[in-house]
Scaffold this active site. Sequence first.
Site, short mmCIF file in Angstrom:
data_model
loop_
_atom_site.label_atom_id
_atom_site.label_comp_id
_atom_site.label_asym_id
_atom_site.label_seq_id
_atom_site.Cartn_x
_atom_site.Cartn_y
_atom_site.Cartn_z
N GLY A 46 0.84 -1.19 0.00
CA GLY A 46 0.00 0.00 0.00
C GLY A 46 0.87 1.24 0.00
O GLY A 46 2.07 1.18 0.35
N GLN A 77 2.53 10.02 2.00
CA GLN A 77 3.83 9.37 2.21
C GLN A 77 4.87 9.79 1.17
O GLN A 77 6.06 9.59 1.37
CB GLN A 77 3.68 7.84 2.17
CG GLN A 77 2.94 7.25 3.34
CD GLN A 77 2.86 5.75 3.26
OE1 GLN A 77 1.98 5.21 2.62
NE2 GLN A 77 3.78 5.06 3.90
N CYS A 79 5.53 -0.30 7.72
CA CYS A 79 5.19 1.00 7.13
C CYS A 79 6.36 1.49 6.32
O CYS A 79 7.50 1.52 6.81
CB CYS A 79 4.84 2.00 8.23
SG CYS A 79 4.31 3.59 7.58
N LEU A 80 6.09 1.90 5.08
CA LEU A 80 7.17 2.39 4.23
C LEU A 80 7.72 3.72 4.76
O LEU A 80 8.82 4.12 4.38
CB LEU A 80 6.69 2.53 2.79
CG LEU A 80 6.22 1.21 2.14
CD1 LEU A 80 5.77 1.44 0.70
CD2 LEU A 80 7.30 0.14 2.21
N HIS A 121 -4.87 1.18 7.58
CA HIS A 121 -3.52 1.75 7.66
C HIS A 121 -3.39 2.92 6.66
O HIS A 121 -2.85 3.98 7.00
CB HIS A 121 -2.52 0.63 7.35
CG HIS A 121 -1.08 1.01 7.40
ND1 HIS A 121 -0.22 0.52 8.36
CD2 HIS A 121 -0.32 1.82 6.61
CE1 HIS A 121 1.00 1.02 8.16
NE2 HIS A 121 0.96 1.81 7.10
N GLU A 122 -3.89 2.72 5.43
CA GLU A 122 -3.75 3.78 4.40
C GLU A 122 -4.64 4.98 4.72
O GLU A 122 -4.23 6.13 4.56
CB GLU A 122 -4.05 3.23 3.00
CG GLU A 122 -3.16 2.07 2.56
CD GLU A 122 -1.68 2.33 2.74
OE1 GLU A 122 -1.24 3.48 2.65
OE2 GLU A 122 -0.94 1.35 3.00
N HIS A 124 -2.99 7.08 7.18
CA HIS A 124 -1.97 7.98 6.61
C HIS A 124 -2.60 9.28 6.10
O HIS A 124 -2.02 10.36 6.25
CB HIS A 124 -1.26 7.30 5.43
CG HIS A 124 -0.08 6.45 5.82
ND1 HIS A 124 1.00 6.94 6.53
CD2 HIS A 124 0.19 5.15 5.60
CE1 HIS A 124 1.88 5.96 6.71
NE2 HIS A 124 1.42 4.86 6.17
O1 K1U Z 1 1.40 2.29 3.78
C1 K1U Z 1 2.49 1.76 3.97
O2 K1U Z 1 3.35 2.25 4.71
C2 K1U Z 1 2.77 0.46 3.26
C3 K1U Z 1 2.68 -0.75 4.18
C4 K1U Z 1 1.23 -1.20 4.22
C5 K1U Z 1 0.85 -2.20 5.27
C6 K1U Z 1 1.61 -3.32 5.54
C7 K1U Z 1 1.20 -4.23 6.50
C8 K1U Z 1 0.04 -4.02 7.19
C9 K1U Z 1 -0.70 -2.91 6.94
C10 K1U Z 1 -0.31 -2.00 5.96
C11 K1U Z 1 3.60 -1.83 3.62
O3 K1U Z 1 3.39 -2.29 2.54
S1 K1U Z 1 4.93 -2.38 4.59
C12 K1U Z 1 5.65 -3.68 3.60
C13 K1U Z 1 4.87 -4.96 3.57
O4 K1U Z 1 4.04 -5.19 4.43
C14 K1U Z 1 5.08 -5.98 2.50
C15 K1U Z 1 6.01 -5.82 1.53
C16 K1U Z 1 6.18 -6.79 0.54
C17 K1U Z 1 5.43 -7.93 0.56
C18 K1U Z 1 4.49 -8.12 1.53
C19 K1U Z 1 4.31 -7.14 2.51
ZN ZN Z 2 2.42 3.15 6.40
#
Ligand code: K1U
Ligand code: ZN
Length: 145
Positions: A20, A25, A67-68, A109-110, A113
């Site tokens: 996401g 972000q 979270c990125l 989560h999004e 943000h």
């Molecule tokens: O919004 C963001 O910061 C992105 C975040 C979203 C998220 C992840 C987990 C739970 C809720 C919301 C991410 O994508 S973190 C990376 C991640 O979870 C992932 C990356 C590659 C493959 C699978 C998962």
């Molecule tokens: Zn995030």
Amino acid sequence: MIRSIVPRMLATMYAAPGIGLAAPQVGLDLRFAVIDLQPDEKPAPITLINPRIEQKSREEATREEGCLSLPGHYAEVTRPERVVVAYEDLEGQPQTIAADGLLATCLQHEIDHLDGILFVDHLSALKRNMILRKMVKEKRARKIG
Ligand code: K1U
Ligand code: ZN
């Protein structure tokens, strides 16, 4: 406008990699986000413009979140297990999505943000401070190294 930015948002999310990404972000003061729960498989992105939670279950679920915006930091977060989210699609058409599991977590989560909320804001002060202290340590180590 949003239509022209979405391909770059998706490229950034897939490159990270993430499931996401919300406009704030990447420094955009816009209320939209992209989600694709299977970044390694055939692309199936959802673009959500002006998403809002219409219904949430009383039942809660706890899932690990990343979270990125806080790379390398993960924590278990408790949120409603199911949500119904209303949004506009890229054609400006109103849509709703009923979600559970990881999609429900990612939608919340999004949307957080878009409201300036990070997953650490859902943690106890103790857990949040542990992550913040780790981030400070990492920043110091980067300065020295
Ligand atoms: O919004 C963001 O910061 C992105 C975040 C979203 C998220 C992840 C987990 C739970 C809720 C919301 C991410 O994508 S973190 C990376 C991640 O979870 C992932 C990356 C590659 C493959 C699978 C998962
Ligand atoms: Zn995030």
